[in-house]
Structure formats: structure tokens, C-alpha cells
Design an enzyme around this catalytic site. Structure first.
Site, PDB file in Angstrom:
ATOM      1  N   GLU A   1     -15.489  -3.680  -9.417  1.00 43.49           N
ATOM      2  CA  GLU A   1     -14.139  -3.162 -11.093  1.00 43.49           C
ATOM      3  C   GLU A   1     -13.134  -4.586 -10.935  1.00 43.49           C
ATOM      4  O   GLU A   1     -13.772  -5.978 -10.524  1.00 43.49           O
ATOM      5  CB  GLU A   1     -13.410  -1.863 -10.643  1.00 43.49           C
ATOM      6  CG  GLU A   1     -12.794  -1.736  -9.227  1.00 43.49           C
ATOM      7  CD  GLU A   1     -12.673  -0.768  -8.356  1.00 43.49           C
ATOM      8  OE1 GLU A   1     -12.120   0.293  -9.675  1.00 43.49           O
ATOM      9  OE2 GLU A   1     -11.574  -0.518  -7.060  1.00 43.49           O
TER      10      GLU A   1
ATOM     11  N   TYR B   1      -0.590   6.762  -5.333  1.00 47.84           N
ATOM     12  CA  TYR B   1       0.682   6.731  -6.035  1.00 47.84           C
ATOM     13  C   TYR B   1      -0.747   6.855  -7.558  1.00 47.84           C
ATOM     14  O   TYR B   1      -1.930   7.111  -7.325  1.00 47.84           O
ATOM     15  CB  TYR B   1       0.979   5.680  -6.340  1.00 47.84           C
ATOM     16  CG  TYR B   1       0.162   4.715  -6.808  1.00 47.84           C
ATOM     17  CD1 TYR B   1       0.096   3.999  -8.465  1.00 47.84           C
ATOM     18  CD2 TYR B   1      -0.816   3.907  -6.210  1.00 47.84           C
ATOM     19  CE1 TYR B   1      -0.770   2.774  -8.835  1.00 47.84           C
ATOM     20  CE2 TYR B   1      -1.782   2.282  -6.614  1.00 47.84           C
ATOM     21  CZ  TYR B   1      -1.897   2.622  -8.152  1.00 47.84           C
ATOM     22  OH  TYR B   1      -2.573   1.360  -8.508  1.00 47.84           O
TER      23      TYR B   1
END
Length: 291
Positions: free
Chosen positions: A181, A35
Site C-alpha cells: 500500500e 487511532y
């Protein structure tokens, strides 16, 4: 956030209420898909080409073949804005799966991929951009192919939920002692005028805004070091910030209830916020960038 009525499915436009897929859909049953989320400012996409390129890289990485060209997809996404008379700030969600077929772990044969895209309003979060956010730290329990923007987001969801339950905006992920992250963004540490962030390996998502940050720091002559930093390094940071398509350049002022420096957005973070706004052609900004 309101979702606009017209959506793009495959290469045609339809009303959102008319979109249906069989229950035997690969994205639903296996998370077998990828996506993208693209930011919209004043009715125009920001970094659309970068997002489309990454979608195709992700699809290739999991062996989904797209029959639509990048040019055709880009044109259809622009038409989607027109079809919905979109003129304000928002975001696009675009999903691609291996298609609909009887449930089997092995890839189905001669099955077309499923693709759909929709847009919704998303005003800028001026408060977060101007005053900063808090974060918590969580072990990075994700798989080894984080560079693929796949639908397999359960570890990210759990980390983000833990952050929310602790009154935080984001969760900073770490593995083997080093920060990778965040649950839904890239993260950066500033020390002595130099920016540090995890290298672009398979362990992190190669953010489109992150790629733009690399251009900004070059233009601003700010040292940028793709070198991992540790949880312990955070406590001594001069600045900490995160980036994503929906969060832009957001300062982090507290981690695990410990204040970062003076608890205010730093000079370099503000410089990058200003560069972002200029690059995205954001017209009416209320974010103060006094440095």
C-alpha cells in the site's frame, strides 16, 4: 487547518487547552494505542460506523478494553460536531491508548484507557483530485500487523517524508517484490479494465474508503481483483490511484519520475471519484469527471 476549541476526552467535553496527560502515558512512551481519522463533509461524518468498527477491532487486537459502547461513542462524536458548530469540510482525529501508568513494558493493571477526539477544518484538494499526483517507491519496512491502525507510524512517516523530499505526494510501499500500500493510503492498479490491489491481509490497513470502493466497483460492474502487483507492473499500468479518508480517490500520474499511461487521470478513476462524491453526498464539487 484550524482545530476547533471543544474536544472530547473520555466521555466528557472540554476546551482543548485544558486537556493534559502525565508524561508517563502509554501512547507517548510506547506508541501503545490506536487511532482513527474520519472525514467530514458539510458538517457531517462520512463512513463513521466503519471507522468506529475498525477502532474497536484495532483495540481488541492489542488487548485494550473499551468501557464505552459503540453507540455511546458515536453519539458523543456527533455531539462534538454540534458543540463546535461544525458545518464545513473537515476531519476528526480520535486516539485511544492503554492509559497513564508508571513506565513498564508489561500492561498496567486496573488502568483506564485514555481517549480523546478533536475536529479541524480540511477543505477538499480539488487540484490533486482533478489532475493527479506523483509518487515514489519505498521498501515496506513496517511490522507484520499493519491491519491494526496503531500509533506506531515511524516507518510510514519516514516514507512520506522521503516522498515529499522528492517532490511527491505519496510513497508506494513494496515488500518481497509486491506492492502493499502507500505510506498513508491504499493503492490500486488498473490494467485492461480490471482493478488490482493487495489482498486484505495483515500486511495492509483495511481502509474504510477501500471497503467502499469494493461496493462502487460492484455497482459499476468493474472487475476487482485482490491480487498483488509488482513495481514492474506499474510501468505498464493503464491507471493508478490511491484512496484514503483525507485523499478520497486520487489519481497517480507519475511514479519515480515515470509517467503512467498518458499522464492523465483515467476513466475508471474518474468513475470512482464520481461514485465517492455521490455516496458522501458532497454537494458543491468542482472536480470534473469527463470520461
Amino acid at each position: 487547518m484550524s482545530i476547533y476549541p471543544i474536544i472530547l476526552t473520555q466521555s466528557r467535553f472540554t476546551h482543548r487547552d485544558e486537556l493534559t496527560y502525565p508524561y508517563e502515558e502509554r501512547g507517548l512512551q510506547f506508541g501503545d494505542g490506536v487511532y482513527e481519522v474520519v472525514r467530514i463533509y458539510n458538517g457531517a461524518y462520512y463512513l463513521l460506523e466503519e471507522h468506529i468498527d475498525r477502532l474497536y477491532r484495532s483495540a481488541e487486537a492489542i488487548k485494550i478494553e473499551l468501557t464505552v459502547s459503540k453507540e455511546e461513542l458515536t453519539n458523543n462524536l456527533i455531539k462534538l460536531l454540534v458543540q463546535n458548530d461544525m458545518t464545513v469540510d473537515g476531519k476528526l482525529y480520535l486516539q485511544l491508548t492503554r492509559g497513564s501508568a508508571p513506565r513498564d513494558h508489561v500492561f498496567p493493571v486496573d488502568t483506564p484507557a485514555n481517549m480523546y477526539a478533536y475536529i479541524q477544518d480540511l477543505p477538499r484538494n480539488i487540484k490533486n483530485l482533478e489532475t493527479g499526483v506523483s509518487a515514489t517507491t519505498e521498501h515496506d519496512a513496517r511490522w507484520d500487523y499493519c491491519y491494526i491502525k496503531s500509533l506506531n507510524l515511524l516507518p510510514n512517516v519516514l516514507a512520506k517524508q522521503t516522498a515529499k523530499e522528492n517532490g511527491c505526494y505519496e510513497a508506494i510501499l513494496h515488500k518481497d517484490g509486491f506492492v502493499t500500500e502507500c505510506s498513508a493510503s491504499n493503492v490500486y492498479l488498473v490494467k485492461n479494465g480490471t482493478i488490482y490491489t493487495h489482498p486484505t491481509t495483515t500486511k495492509i490497513l483495511h481502509g474504510c474508503v477501500r471497503m467502499r470502493i469494493e461496493k462502487f466497483v460492484d455497482d459499476l460492474a468493474i472487475p476487482f481483483n485482490e491480487e498483488g502487483f509488482t513495481i514492474e507492473d506499474i510501468s505498464n499500468a493503464d491507471e493508478l490511484f490511491l484512496t484514503s479518508s483525507t485523499s478520497e480517490v486520487t489519481p497517480i500520474i507519475k511514479v519515480d519520475n515515470k509517467q503512467i499511461a498518458d499522464g492523465k487521470p483515467g476513466k475508471i478513476t474518474k468513475q470512482l471519484q464520481k461514485a465517492y462524491e455521490e455516496d458522501a453526498a458532497i454537494k458543491d464539487t468542482n472536480v470534473k469527471h469527463n470520461v
